[in-house]
Structures are given as C-alpha cells and as structure tokens.
Design a protein around this motif. Structure first.
Motif, PDB file in Angstrom:
ATOM      1  N   ASN A  48      39.764  50.434  34.278  1.00 34.52           N
ATOM      2  CA  ASN A  48      41.230  50.415  34.344  1.00 34.52           C
ATOM      3  C   ASN A  48      41.806  49.027  34.619  1.00 34.52           C
ATOM      4  OD1 ASN A  48      41.389  53.213  33.826  1.00 34.52           O
ATOM      5  ND2 ASN A  48      41.002  53.627  35.988  1.00 34.52           N
ATOM      6  N   VAL A  49      41.312  48.030  33.908  1.00 32.51           N
ATOM      7  CA  VAL A  49      41.773  46.653  34.063  1.00 32.51           C
ATOM      8  C   VAL A  49      42.880  46.381  33.043  1.00 32.51           C
ATOM      9  CG1 VAL A  49      41.083  44.230  33.887  1.00 32.51           C
ATOM     10  CG2 VAL A  49      39.531  45.887  34.900  1.00 32.51           C
ATOM     11  N   THR A  59      42.077  39.952  26.406  1.00 34.18           N
ATOM     12  CA  THR A  59      42.285  39.028  27.511  1.00 34.18           C
ATOM     13  C   THR A  59      42.636  39.878  28.721  1.00 34.18           C
ATOM     14  OG1 THR A  59      43.104  37.333  26.006  1.00 34.18           O
ATOM     15  CG2 THR A  59      43.600  37.045  28.337  1.00 34.18           C
ATOM     16  N   PHE A  60      41.913  39.662  29.808  1.00 33.80           N
ATOM     17  CA  PHE A  60      42.060  40.488  31.004  1.00 33.80           C
ATOM     18  C   PHE A  60      42.935  39.808  32.045  1.00 33.80           C
ATOM     19  CE2 PHE A  60      37.688  41.094  29.356  1.00 33.80           C
ATOM     20  CZ  PHE A  60      37.852  42.365  28.850  1.00 33.80           C
ATOM     21  N   ALA A  61      43.460  40.600  32.966  1.00 29.24           N
ATOM     22  CA  ALA A  61      44.245  40.080  34.083  1.00 29.24           C
ATOM     23  C   ALA A  61      43.329  39.473  35.152  1.00 29.24           C
ATOM     24  CB  ALA A  61      45.086  41.195  34.686  1.00 29.24           C
ATOM     25  N   LYS A  62      42.022  39.731  35.081  1.00 33.07           N
ATOM     26  CA  LYS A  62      41.048  39.200  36.037  1.00 33.07           C
ATOM     27  C   LYS A  62      39.952  38.452  35.283  1.00 33.07           C
ATOM     28  CE  LYS A  62      41.439  42.971  39.359  1.00 33.07           C
ATOM     29  NZ  LYS A  62      40.668  43.971  40.087  1.00 33.07           N
ATOM     30  N   TYR A  63      39.119  37.721  36.032  1.00 34.65           N
ATOM     31  CA  TYR A  63      37.983  37.002  35.452  1.00 34.65           C
ATOM     32  C   TYR A  63      36.694  37.759  35.742  1.00 34.65           C
ATOM     33  CZ  TYR A  63      40.748  32.915  34.283  1.00 34.65           C
ATOM     34  OH  TYR A  63      41.658  32.068  33.722  1.00 34.65           O
ATOM     35  N   ARG A 103      45.237  49.253  29.294  1.00 36.51           N
ATOM     36  CA  ARG A 103      44.337  49.425  30.427  1.00 36.51           C
ATOM     37  C   ARG A 103      42.973  49.757  29.835  1.00 36.51           C
ATOM     38  NH1 ARG A 103      47.247  52.810  33.322  1.00 36.51           N
ATOM     39  NH2 ARG A 103      48.190  51.102  34.448  1.00 36.51           N
ATOM     40  N   VAL A 104      41.953  48.989  30.229  1.00 36.32           N
ATOM     41  CA  VAL A 104      40.637  49.085  29.589  1.00 36.32           C
ATOM     42  C   VAL A 104      39.547  49.369  30.608  1.00 36.32           C
ATOM     43  CG1 VAL A 104      38.943  47.811  28.200  1.00 36.32           C
ATOM     44  CG2 VAL A 104      41.358  47.409  27.837  1.00 36.32           C
ATOM     45  N   ILE A 130      40.352  52.922  26.288  1.00 38.17           N
ATOM     46  CA  ILE A 130      41.504  52.019  26.230  1.00 38.17           C
ATOM     47  C   ILE A 130      42.750  52.886  26.091  1.00 38.17           C
ATOM     48  CG2 ILE A 130      41.243  51.657  23.743  1.00 38.17           C
ATOM     49  CD1 ILE A 130      42.408  48.792  24.221  1.00 38.17           C
ATOM     50  N   GLU A 131      43.782  52.525  26.851  1.00 37.18           N
ATOM     51  CA  GLU A 131      45.026  53.277  26.772  1.00 37.18           C
ATOM     52  C   GLU A 131      46.202  52.326  26.909  1.00 37.18           C
ATOM     53  OE1 GLU A 131      44.600  56.154  29.877  1.00 37.18           O
ATOM     54  OE2 GLU A 131      44.850  54.683  31.460  1.00 37.18           O
TER      55      GLU A 131
END
Length: 134
Positions: A48-49, A59-63, A103-104, A130-131
């Motif tokens: 849920n990232v 591209t994610f909100a975190k690394y 959200r993945v 993925i949603e």
C-alpha cells in the motif's frame, strides 16, 4: 526379478514428479522467478505504498530497499505484471511535484548482475496489487 522391475517402474514417476517440484516458480517470488531471475534478486515486499505511474515505471513516495544506503524511489514494472496496469492512466507530474495517484503492493527486485554504485540501483517491481487513490 519381477518385483524389482515393478518397484522400479513405480519409483521412476515418483522421482520425476519430485524433481519437477523443485523447478516450479516460487509463488512468493523470493527467488525472483517472477521477474528475470537470471539477474534479479528479491529485496523487499512493499504494501500500500503511494506511487506514480509513468509508462512502464513506478515512482514511489518512499525509497527502497528501506534498510540500504543504495536505494531508489522508482522501479521498472516486470513483464509478468504489466497486465495489472492495463486501463490505468499515466500520471502527469511536473518537476516541482509528483502526483501519487496509485497505491501499490508488490515485490521489489534488484539487479545484482549489473550494479550501479554511482547512481541509484536498478530496481524492478512485480505488482501484486495496484489501485487508484481517489
């Protein structure tokens, strides 16, 4: 002699069946069998990232990986999970801000054959879910 022949004919299919089980892909993909295992290895499972879809990359909100200094916030989508992004539109992001429309959850894999030390490592993702974020 007959008993030995009978036992060997029963034993051979059992051996073949057991050896085929070893060659099956790991459903959890801990062996990277879901995405080019010849050069990828499993690194981390994300859940849920928030992510931005850019063609065949996320591209994610975190690394990730979260426990490494050599990490990245983007990953190429594995060929085996491209069908999961069908119907989703690419995000329109600017250089100032990234829009995280999705959200993945999935498995982050890292290319260990062609490491890049000067830049971010090369990551791929096998998408489990993925949603769209409303």
């Amino acid at each position: 002699m007959r008993k030995q022949l009978l036992l060997s004919t029963l034993f051979i299919p059992l051996v073949i069946a057991l050896s085929c089980e070893k060659n099956k892909a790991d459903p959890e993909c801990r062996d990277a069998s879901c995405c080019h295992p010849e050069y990828n290895r499993f690194v981390e499972y994300i859940e849920n990232v928030p992510a931005s879809l850019n063609g065949y990359r996320l591209t994610f909100a975190k690394y990730y990986p979260s426990n490494s200094l050599l990490n990245s916030n983007s990953a190429a989508i594995c060929e085996n999970s491209l069908d999961k992004i069908k119907g989703f539109e690419a995000d329109t992001s600017t250089t100032d801000s990234i829009k995280y429309s999705y959200r993945v959850s999935g498995k982050i894999l890292e290319d260990y054959v062609n490491p890049r030390f000067a830049e971010n490592p090369i990551h791929s993702i096998y998408i489990d879910k993925i949603e769209k974020i409303n």
